[in-house]
Design a protein around this motif. Structure first.
Motif, PDB file in Angstrom:
ATOM      1  N   GLU A 284       3.309   5.865  -3.004  1.00  0.00           N
ATOM      2  CA  GLU A 284       4.528   6.590  -3.551  1.00  0.00           C
ATOM      3  C   GLU A 284       4.677   6.965  -4.950  1.00  0.00           C
ATOM      4  O   GLU A 284       5.174   7.717  -5.575  1.00  0.00           O
ATOM      5  N   VAL A 285       3.993   5.886  -5.569  1.00  0.00           N
ATOM      6  CA  VAL A 285       4.031   5.990  -7.281  1.00  0.00           C
ATOM      7  C   VAL A 285       2.758   6.443  -7.722  1.00  0.00           C
ATOM      8  O   VAL A 285       2.482   6.622  -8.859  1.00  0.00           O
ATOM      9  N   GLY A 286       2.097   7.015  -6.844  1.00  0.00           N
ATOM     10  CA  GLY A 286       1.034   7.949  -7.259  1.00  0.00           C
ATOM     11  C   GLY A 286      -0.426   7.073  -7.629  1.00  0.00           C
ATOM     12  O   GLY A 286      -1.283   7.734  -8.256  1.00  0.00           O
ATOM     13  N   VAL A 287      -0.704   5.817  -6.975  1.00  0.00           N
ATOM     14  CA  VAL A 287      -1.810   5.359  -7.079  1.00  0.00           C
ATOM     15  C   VAL A 287      -2.931   5.789  -6.184  1.00  0.00           C
ATOM     16  O   VAL A 287      -2.692   6.397  -5.183  1.00  0.00           O
TER      17      VAL A 287
ATOM     18  N   SER B 216      -8.324   3.658  -5.685  1.00  0.00           N
ATOM     19  CA  SER B 216      -7.942   2.391  -6.364  1.00  0.00           C
ATOM     20  C   SER B 216      -7.267   1.608  -5.042  1.00  0.00           C
ATOM     21  O   SER B 216      -7.569   0.418  -5.233  1.00  0.00           O
ATOM     22  N   ILE B 217      -6.527   2.245  -4.342  1.00  0.00           N
ATOM     23  CA  ILE B 217      -5.963   1.516  -3.354  1.00  0.00           C
ATOM     24  C   ILE B 217      -7.070   0.820  -2.340  1.00  0.00           C
ATOM     25  O   ILE B 217      -7.112  -0.283  -1.946  1.00  0.00           O
TER      26      ILE B 217
ATOM     27  N   VAL C  65       0.870  -1.168   0.025  1.00  0.00           N
ATOM     28  CA  VAL C  65       0.122  -0.080   0.010  1.00  0.00           C
ATOM     29  C   VAL C  65       0.910   1.386   0.042  1.00  0.00           C
ATOM     30  O   VAL C  65       0.614   2.196  -0.489  1.00  0.00           O
ATOM     31  N   ASN C  66       2.066   1.392   0.767  1.00  0.00           N
ATOM     32  CA  ASN C  66       2.765   2.460   0.939  1.00  0.00           C
ATOM     33  C   ASN C  66       3.509   2.598  -0.426  1.00  0.00           C
ATOM     34  O   ASN C  66       3.577   3.775  -0.992  1.00  0.00           O
TER      35      ASN C  66
END
Length: 75
Positions: free
Chosen positions: A62-65, A69-70, A57-58
């Motif tokens: 960090e990559v912009g999801v 969506s998460i 999740v982290n």
């Protein structure tokens, strides 16, 4: 000449049809545990330790999801 495959198939069926001792509900043959696990994980997902789930999740954050969506992926 004896049909080896027929003898083997009959022997396997004899073991599969064997009624186990009291307290056991089935006799497993090679491949059964893996098939059972695959069905369970297809229905329920793959179990992950909490720290692994948190790391995924982290990384997604960090990559912009997006949070939406998460949330959908972790529900």
């Amino acid at each position: 000449m004896v049909d080896t495959y027929h003898v083997f198939d009959a022997e396997v069926l004899r073991h599969v049809d064997f009624k186990p001792v009291a307290g056991l509900d089935q006799v497993l043959i090679p491949g059964d545990p893996g098939r059972k696990t695959r069905i369970q994980r297809t229905q329920n997902g793959i179990p992950l330790p909490d720290d692994t789930r948190a790391a995924i999740v982290n990384t997604a954050r960090e990559v912009g999801v997006s949070e939406g969506s998460i949330q959908r992926a972790t529900a």
